[in-house]
Design an enzyme around this catalytic site. Structure first.
Site: not given
Ligand code: PLP
Length: 279
Positions: A22, A137, A169, A193
């Site tokens: 996603y 993702k 994270e 991510l």
């Molecule tokens: N880390 C994880 C596990 C996430 O699910 C997300 C966003 O949903 C992020 C980091 C932050 O990513 P972004 O800044 O692209 O929204």
């Protein structure tokens, strides 16, 4: 179509196996923020799990149309975009080539997380029991579901994952720590991510001359940190003022975090021409 009319087969691979990926992206004042980066990450996720979704390049147009048809033009919305390996009998083997992926996109108006941004949030640390490809993702988020609820039960708003003693994270955010004016964040690898907001924050740090060190920080180093903050598409930059019941630094949002929040806002205004943010 209205969400309540949408139907997905129980034979969908997403339902059986969480066999899908996603993406979440947002608009400011009706303009999609960092569309190319989000589509690039979506393509990377699809490629990594070998889902052949046609027309990824049209997703931006589909999202704009979805926003307009729902009367959200010019507003702040987020898009949830999910692709699964399609509908086929329950079998771990990939379905035949003629089975097309299921693509689902929804649009939702953003409720700005003002309290989180202003006052900061509390977090707990939890063991990172996720799989070894957190750079994809993927829709299988059971470990994150459990962690986020564990946080809530402890009176906190986010859980920070710890793998082999290293802070990786948050459940839906990237993590930053500050010590003596220097910013630390986990390097890009299979354990986090690659957040789009993370990239923007690193760009802002570079522009402001704030030193960033992309390295793993140990869980037991949190107590010596001056600041902690997390980033995501819908949260942007949110201070973490307490971890595991202990205050971070002075227990209030720190100066680097406040600076980056303000710079993020300015940057968004420049990029999207959006004056009325989050309204
Ligand atoms: N880390 C994880 C596990 C996430 O699910 C997300 C966003 O949903 C992020 C980091 C932050 O990513 P972004 O800044 O692209 O929204």
């Amino acid at each position: 179509m209205p969400k309540r009319q949408a139907r997905i087969s129980p034979d969908d691979r997403g339902f059986y196996f969480a066999d899908g990926v996603y993406e979440v992206m947002r608009t400011y004042g009706g303009r999609i923020f960092r569309l190319n980066e989000h589509l690039k990450r979506f393509r990377n996720s699809l490629k990594a799990v070998q889902i052949e979704l046609p027309d990824v390049e049209h997703i931006g147009e589909i999202c704009v149309e979805l926003m307009e048809r729902n009367g959200f033009s010019g507003r702040d919305v987020f898009f949830y975009i999910q692709a699964t390996r399609g509908v086929w009998q329950r079998n771990l083997l990939f379905p035949p080539k003629e089975v097309l992926p299921t693509l689902y996109i929804s649009v939702t108006e953003i409720v700005p997380p003002e309290r989180e941004r202003e006052q900061g949030i509390r977090a707990i640390t939890v063991e990172d029991i996720r799989w070894q490809r957190c750079d994809i993702k993927a829709i299988g988020l059971l470990a994150s579901v459990l962690a986020r609820n564990q946080a809530q039960a402890a009176g906190a708003e986010e859980a920070i994952f710890v793998r082999n003693g290293i802070l990786t994270e948050g459940t839906h955010t990237n993590l930053f720590l500050v010590k003596n004016g220097r910013v630390f964040t986990h390097p890009l690898n299979r354990h986090i991510l690659p957040g789009v907001t993370r990239t923007v924050v690193l760009e802002l740090c570079a522009r402001l001359g704030i030193e960033v060190i992309e390295t793993g920080v140990r869980e037991n180093e949190i107590s010596g940190m001056d600041e902690v903050f997390v980033t995501s598409t819908t949260w942007e930059v949110v201070p973490v003022v307490m971890v595991n019941g202990r205050p971070v630094g002075a227990g209030v949002p720190g100066v680097i975090c406040r600076t980056l929040q303000a710079e993020f806002r300015k940057y968004v205004m420049r990029e999207t021409g959006s004056g009325a943010l989050d309204n």
